[in-house]
Scaffold this motif. Structure first.
Motif, PDB file in Angstrom:
ATOM      1  N   SER A 124      34.418  36.621  43.051  1.00 26.94           N
ATOM      2  CA  SER A 124      33.745  35.801  42.048  1.00 26.94           C
ATOM      3  C   SER A 124      34.695  35.110  41.072  1.00 26.94           C
ATOM      4  O   SER A 124      34.363  34.064  40.525  1.00 26.94           O
ATOM      5  CB  SER A 124      32.758  36.658  41.236  1.00 26.94           C
ATOM      6  N   ALA A 131      42.417  37.335  36.127  1.00 33.36           N
ATOM      7  CA  ALA A 131      41.424  38.405  36.279  1.00 33.36           C
ATOM      8  C   ALA A 131      41.418  38.899  37.719  1.00 33.36           C
ATOM      9  O   ALA A 131      41.345  40.109  37.966  1.00 33.36           O
ATOM     10  CB  ALA A 131      40.040  37.897  35.894  1.00 33.36           C
ATOM     11  N   ARG A 134      44.181  41.235  38.296  1.00 36.12           N
ATOM     12  CA  ARG A 134      43.969  42.549  37.671  1.00 36.12           C
ATOM     13  C   ARG A 134      43.017  43.389  38.516  1.00 36.12           C
ATOM     14  O   ARG A 134      43.277  44.558  38.789  1.00 36.12           O
ATOM     15  CB  ARG A 134      43.413  42.382  36.254  1.00 36.12           C
ATOM     16  N   GLU A 137      44.679  44.620  41.667  1.00 36.99           N
ATOM     17  CA  GLU A 137      45.527  45.796  41.489  1.00 36.99           C
ATOM     18  C   GLU A 137      44.681  47.060  41.417  1.00 36.99           C
ATOM     19  O   GLU A 137      45.023  48.096  41.990  1.00 36.99           O
ATOM     20  CB  GLU A 137      46.367  45.668  40.223  1.00 36.99           C
TER      21      GLU A 137
ATOM     22  N   ARG B  11      35.471  29.874  38.910  1.00 34.12           N
ATOM     23  CA  ARG B  11      34.733  31.086  38.590  1.00 34.12           C
ATOM     24  C   ARG B  11      33.266  30.903  38.921  1.00 34.12           C
ATOM     25  O   ARG B  11      32.678  29.873  38.618  1.00 34.12           O
ATOM     26  CB  ARG B  11      34.854  31.376  37.091  1.00 34.12           C
ATOM     27  N   VAL B  16      30.167  36.808  38.746  1.00 34.83           N
ATOM     28  CA  VAL B  16      30.875  37.609  37.757  1.00 34.83           C
ATOM     29  C   VAL B  16      29.910  38.564  37.073  1.00 34.83           C
ATOM     30  O   VAL B  16      30.181  39.754  36.918  1.00 34.83           O
ATOM     31  CB  VAL B  16      31.553  36.714  36.705  1.00 34.83           C
ATOM     32  N   LEU B  44      37.392  43.699  31.839  1.00 35.92           N
ATOM     33  CA  LEU B  44      38.175  43.729  33.077  1.00 35.92           C
ATOM     34  C   LEU B  44      38.167  42.386  33.799  1.00 35.92           C
ATOM     35  O   LEU B  44      39.180  41.961  34.338  1.00 35.92           O
ATOM     36  CB  LEU B  44      37.604  44.779  34.029  1.00 35.92           C
ATOM     37  N   VAL B  45      37.037  41.724  33.797  1.00 32.87           N
ATOM     38  CA  VAL B  45      36.951  40.445  34.516  1.00 32.87           C
ATOM     39  C   VAL B  45      37.380  39.253  33.689  1.00 32.87           C
ATOM     40  O   VAL B  45      37.476  38.149  34.219  1.00 32.87           O
ATOM     41  CB  VAL B  45      35.528  40.100  34.990  1.00 32.87           C
ATOM     42  N   SER B  46      37.578  39.458  32.396  1.00 33.21           N
ATOM     43  CA  SER B  46      37.990  38.298  31.601  1.00 33.21           C
ATOM     44  C   SER B  46      39.434  37.945  31.943  1.00 33.21           C
ATOM     45  O   SER B  46      40.246  38.819  32.201  1.00 33.21           O
ATOM     46  CB  SER B  46      37.865  38.613  30.111  1.00 33.21           C
ATOM     47  N   ASP B  47      39.726  36.664  31.953  1.00 35.27           N
ATOM     48  CA  ASP B  47      41.063  36.244  32.385  1.00 35.27           C
ATOM     49  C   ASP B  47      42.158  36.772  31.468  1.00 35.27           C
ATOM     50  O   ASP B  47      43.235  37.144  31.917  1.00 35.27           O
ATOM     51  CB  ASP B  47      41.136  34.712  32.471  1.00 35.27           C
ATOM     52  N   THR B  48      41.845  36.825  30.181  1.00 38.17           N
ATOM     53  CA  THR B  48      42.876  37.308  29.259  1.00 38.17           C
ATOM     54  C   THR B  48      42.934  38.832  29.207  1.00 38.17           C
ATOM     55  O   THR B  48      43.904  39.396  28.720  1.00 38.17           O
ATOM     56  CB  THR B  48      42.597  36.802  27.835  1.00 38.17           C
ATOM     57  N   GLY B  49      41.885  39.465  29.663  1.00 37.78           N
ATOM     58  CA  GLY B  49      41.825  40.924  29.549  1.00 37.78           C
ATOM     59  C   GLY B  49      41.546  41.341  28.126  1.00 37.78           C
ATOM     60  O   GLY B  49      41.770  42.472  27.730  1.00 37.78           O
ATOM     61  N   ASP B  98      47.283  47.752  33.631  1.00 35.10           N
ATOM     62  CA  ASP B  98      47.644  48.616  34.753  1.00 35.10           C
ATOM     63  C   ASP B  98      47.639  50.100  34.389  1.00 35.10           C
ATOM     64  O   ASP B  98      48.155  50.908  35.131  1.00 35.10           O
ATOM     65  CB  ASP B  98      49.026  48.211  35.261  1.00 35.10           C
ATOM     66  N   TRP B 100      44.749  51.689  32.752  1.00 34.46           N
ATOM     67  CA  TRP B 100      43.451  52.286  32.457  1.00 34.46           C
ATOM     68  C   TRP B 100      43.014  53.294  33.494  1.00 34.46           C
ATOM     69  O   TRP B 100      42.427  54.305  33.178  1.00 34.46           O
ATOM     70  CB  TRP B 100      42.390  51.216  32.272  1.00 34.46           C
ATOM     71  N   TYR B 101      43.294  53.040  34.751  1.00 35.84           N
ATOM     72  CA  TYR B 101      42.849  53.993  35.757  1.00 35.84           C
ATOM     73  C   TYR B 101      43.650  55.285  35.691  1.00 35.84           C
ATOM     74  O   TYR B 101      43.179  56.330  36.067  1.00 35.84           O
ATOM     75  CB  TYR B 101      42.889  53.401  37.161  1.00 35.84           C
TER      76      TYR B 101
END
Lengths: 167, 167
Positions: A124, A131, A134, A137, B11, B16, B44-49, B98, B100-101
């Motif tokens: 999407s 995004a 990210r 990954e 997008r 989304v 998470l999906v936002s381009d800037t994070g 990288d 958060w998980y």
DNA sequence: CCTTAACTTCACAAATTTGTGAAACAAGCG
DNA sequence: CGCTTGTTTCACAAATTTGTGAAGTTAAGG
């Protein structure tokens, strides 16, 4: 505290009860509803690893109905199985001894759903957007973990085997 | 100010949104409250994070208050950090790209609490009773996993490094 | 300073979840 | 065959959780 020197330490009912609540609290934090968590913990500490509605209800001070509901949940999650004891109308719920934590951890279907959601997201936003990278990954991470979990469980079985034989 | 790339896949807002809900659903199943899960997925999906209360609130169709509450939760769980953007009254919440998980999986404090609860239980039923043995095996499993998780994360970092360089 | 924008806190209404009592259901036992 | 014991289902009341509007807080900008 007073303990007789027979070698077999006796059960400490109050301590057992504290364990049940603490262990259940962990399960709840991990996302399990309250009653199922308590019932499961109670089964875990029972010497037989099994028990009936009435028995569990009394131990936990909850109605048989609550036990029944909890067991239905646990059954659906494959965390306990039901057995019919032949000469009695007592049903027994049993925790799978050495397999329940596998059910908790390995559940590959869960990992798959994370992966599916992530792939959907990548599609999407476009795989080359920031995004997208990210999410890509993160997806890679889940794919990695999926393989590793398998390995862990294999190694655990070996490890357990050794431990078991030594004792 | 977004720069529209020529070959950048566009997008798909609806897709989304679907992703956000599906991914959030996974988080909820894993025990996270609803709003935090949605906010996290949206970041998470936002381009800037990263994004502000107003921005996220609009995307998710929820009040700024709900966003605020969600962010407080995520902050406590170390899943996002807050940054003050110097020349503006806009606060930005950022997802650690990288890491958060790692926060989700490794959290050794959690494993420790399981172990503590189990040790307590073993003491209460006696280590040589059937229940004690069952709990003992479970404890051994958690100790095993604790070590293995460390190993996994190490191997993941190497794996990611390689993947990153190749691209 | 005073205004305004961005976020946070608070009290509360709505929605959801929980656990119970009561009744229904099954299955051994006499 | 009923009786009796153990389990499940169901409707509902209680408790908890959720998300909101409105008021409060902080800091930038005139």
């Amino acid at each position: 505290m007073a303990k007789e020197g027979t070698g077999q330490p006796e059960r400490d009912p109050e301590g057992v009860s504290r364990f049940v609540e603490h262990f259940a609290a962990q399960l709840v934090m991990a996302g399990m509803p309250r009653m199922p968590a308590r019932v499961f913990a109670a089964l875990l500490v029972s010497d037989t690893g099994a028990g009936g509605s009435a028995e569990l209800g009394e131990a936990l001070r909850i109605s048989p109905a609550a036990v029944s509901g909890a067991v239905r949940y646990l059954d659906q999650q494959h965390l306990v199985s039901r057995e019919r004891e032949p000469g009695s109308r007592r049903e027994r719920y049993r925790v799978h001894g050495d397999q329940w934590y596998e059910a908790l951890t390995s559940r590959e279907a869960v990992i798959r759903r994370w992966q599916d959601a992530l792939r959907e997201g990548i599609a999407s936003v476009g795989p080359d957007s920031p995004a997208g990278r990210r999410l890509g990954e993160t997806l890679a991470f889940f794919e990695f973990v999926e393989k590793e979990v398998e390995g862990i469980m294999d190694r655990w079985r070996v490890h357990r085997e050794e431990r078991f034989e030594r004792e």
